[in-house]
Motif scaffolding. Structure first.
Motif, PDB file in Angstrom:
ATOM      1  N   ALA A 150       0.348  48.966  38.942  1.00 32.03           N
ATOM      2  CA  ALA A 150       1.127  47.749  39.171  1.00 32.03           C
ATOM      3  C   ALA A 150       2.174  47.651  38.068  1.00 32.03           C
ATOM      4  N   LYS A 151       3.438  47.512  38.488  1.00 31.26           N
ATOM      5  CA  LYS A 151       4.547  47.341  37.536  1.00 31.26           C
ATOM      6  C   LYS A 151       5.301  46.085  37.916  1.00 31.26           C
ATOM      7  N   GLY A 152       5.900  45.457  36.916  1.00 30.74           N
ATOM      8  CA  GLY A 152       6.705  44.284  37.209  1.00 30.74           C
ATOM      9  C   GLY A 152       7.119  43.560  35.957  1.00 30.74           C
ATOM     10  N   LYS A 153       7.509  42.298  36.151  1.00 32.38           N
ATOM     11  CA  LYS A 153       7.937  41.448  35.045  1.00 32.38           C
ATOM     12  C   LYS A 153       6.992  40.261  34.941  1.00 32.38           C
ATOM     13  N   LEU A 154       6.629  39.954  33.725  1.00 37.19           N
ATOM     14  CA  LEU A 154       5.772  38.820  33.415  1.00 37.19           C
ATOM     15  C   LEU A 154       6.601  37.839  32.595  1.00 37.19           C
ATOM     16  N   THR A 155       6.698  36.604  33.079  1.00 37.92           N
ATOM     17  CA  THR A 155       7.442  35.563  32.374  1.00 37.92           C
ATOM     18  C   THR A 155       6.464  34.492  31.896  1.00 37.92           C
ATOM     19  N   VAL A 156       6.507  34.206  30.603  1.00 40.93           N
ATOM     20  CA  VAL A 156       5.624  33.223  29.990  1.00 40.93           C
ATOM     21  C   VAL A 156       6.452  32.001  29.602  1.00 40.93           C
ATOM     22  N   THR A 157       5.923  30.818  29.936  1.00 43.57           N
ATOM     23  CA  THR A 157       6.560  29.561  29.549  1.00 43.57           C
ATOM     24  C   THR A 157       5.711  28.795  28.549  1.00 43.57           C
ATOM     25  N   ASP A 158       4.445  29.131  28.429  1.00 44.79           N
ATOM     26  CA  ASP A 158       3.517  28.474  27.507  1.00 44.79           C
ATOM     27  C   ASP A 158       3.876  28.864  26.072  1.00 44.79           C
ATOM     28  N   PRO A 159       4.211  27.895  25.212  1.00 44.78           N
ATOM     29  CA  PRO A 159       4.630  28.242  23.851  1.00 44.78           C
ATOM     30  C   PRO A 159       3.488  28.653  22.923  1.00 44.78           C
ATOM     31  N   LYS A 160       2.225  28.470  23.353  1.00 42.99           N
ATOM     32  CA  LYS A 160       1.102  28.711  22.441  1.00 42.99           C
ATOM     33  C   LYS A 160       0.128  29.775  22.908  1.00 42.99           C
ATOM     34  N   ALA A 161       0.422  30.521  23.979  1.00 43.90           N
ATOM     35  CA  ALA A 161      -0.573  31.458  24.508  1.00 43.90           C
ATOM     36  C   ALA A 161       0.036  32.837  24.771  1.00 43.90           C
ATOM     37  N   CYS A 162      -0.862  33.830  24.888  1.00 49.20           N
ATOM     38  CA  CYS A 162      -0.487  35.206  25.206  1.00 49.20           C
ATOM     39  C   CYS A 162      -1.025  35.564  26.585  1.00 49.20           C
ATOM     40  N   TYR A 163      -0.246  36.364  27.340  1.00 48.11           N
ATOM     41  CA  TYR A 163      -0.605  36.729  28.707  1.00 48.11           C
ATOM     42  C   TYR A 163      -0.374  38.217  28.944  1.00 48.11           C
ATOM     43  N   THR A 164      -1.184  38.785  29.848  1.00 48.62           N
ATOM     44  CA  THR A 164      -1.041  40.155  30.338  1.00 48.62           C
ATOM     45  C   THR A 164      -1.276  40.113  31.845  1.00 48.62           C
ATOM     46  N   ILE A 165      -1.155  41.277  32.504  1.00 53.37           N
ATOM     47  CA  ILE A 165      -1.581  41.384  33.900  1.00 53.37           C
ATOM     48  C   ILE A 165      -2.783  42.317  33.968  1.00 53.37           C
ATOM     49  N   ALA A 166      -3.521  42.226  35.070  1.00 48.37           N
ATOM     50  CA  ALA A 166      -4.630  43.149  35.333  1.00 48.37           C
ATOM     51  C   ALA A 166      -4.537  43.576  36.786  1.00 48.37           C
ATOM     52  N   VAL A 167      -4.852  44.848  37.049  1.00 50.65           N
ATOM     53  CA  VAL A 167      -4.919  45.367  38.415  1.00 50.65           C
ATOM     54  C   VAL A 167      -6.360  45.793  38.668  1.00 50.65           C
TER      55      VAL A 167
END
Length: 140
Positions: free
Chosen positions: A64-81
């Motif tokens: 899985a490829k793509g773009k991840l956009t984060v708006t939360d100023p206090k957290a970290c995010y990733t994707i999982a397949v």
């Protein structure tokens, strides 16, 4: 019996060490997306992209490829397949792999996650994981 023992051993290895392994059951190449779009949103982040697959020797690998956009100023995010492995009817074991890329705080990031090669029969799925999320897909 031999197939059952091989499937049980593979499922046990997955649970114990968190690595992907093959089972004795072969999945259908129909489950490989070629390509298949994904689009996910959670509170604080959203992403989209494409999933592609490769099928060889009775096993599939999904990327899985793509773009991840984060708006939360206090957290970290990733994707999982993830995909589902057959471990007996009607149950299955889900196997997930997270992207090594992580976006902390507002911004957009290119992400890639790959699961496999495994003999799977269900999925694939993509989800967005927030650091600290203990769901099956997001545990590491």
């Amino acid at each position: 019996m031999r197939k059952f023992m091989a499937a049980a051993a593979a499922a046990g290895a997955l649970l114990m060490i968190g690595a992907t392994a093959s089972t004795a059951s072969a999945a259908s190449a129909d489950w490989i997306p070629d390509p298949k779009p994904w689009n996910e949103s959670v509170a604080g982040a959203h992403g989209s992209g494409m999933m592609t697959g490769v099928w060889a020797n009775g096993e599939g690998t999904i990327t899985a490829k793509g773009k991840l956009t984060v708006t939360d100023p206090k957290a970290c995010y990733t994707i999982a397949v993830g995909v589902g492995l057959p471990i007996g009817k009607p149950r299955h074991l889900e196997v997930w792999s997270r992207s090594p890329q992580k976006q902390c705080g507002p911004g957009t990031l290119e992400v890639t996650a790959t699961v496999g090669p495994v003999a799977y029969f269900d999925g694939p799925w993509v989800t967005i994981c927030k650091d600290g999320d203990e769901s099956r897909a997001c545990r590491r």
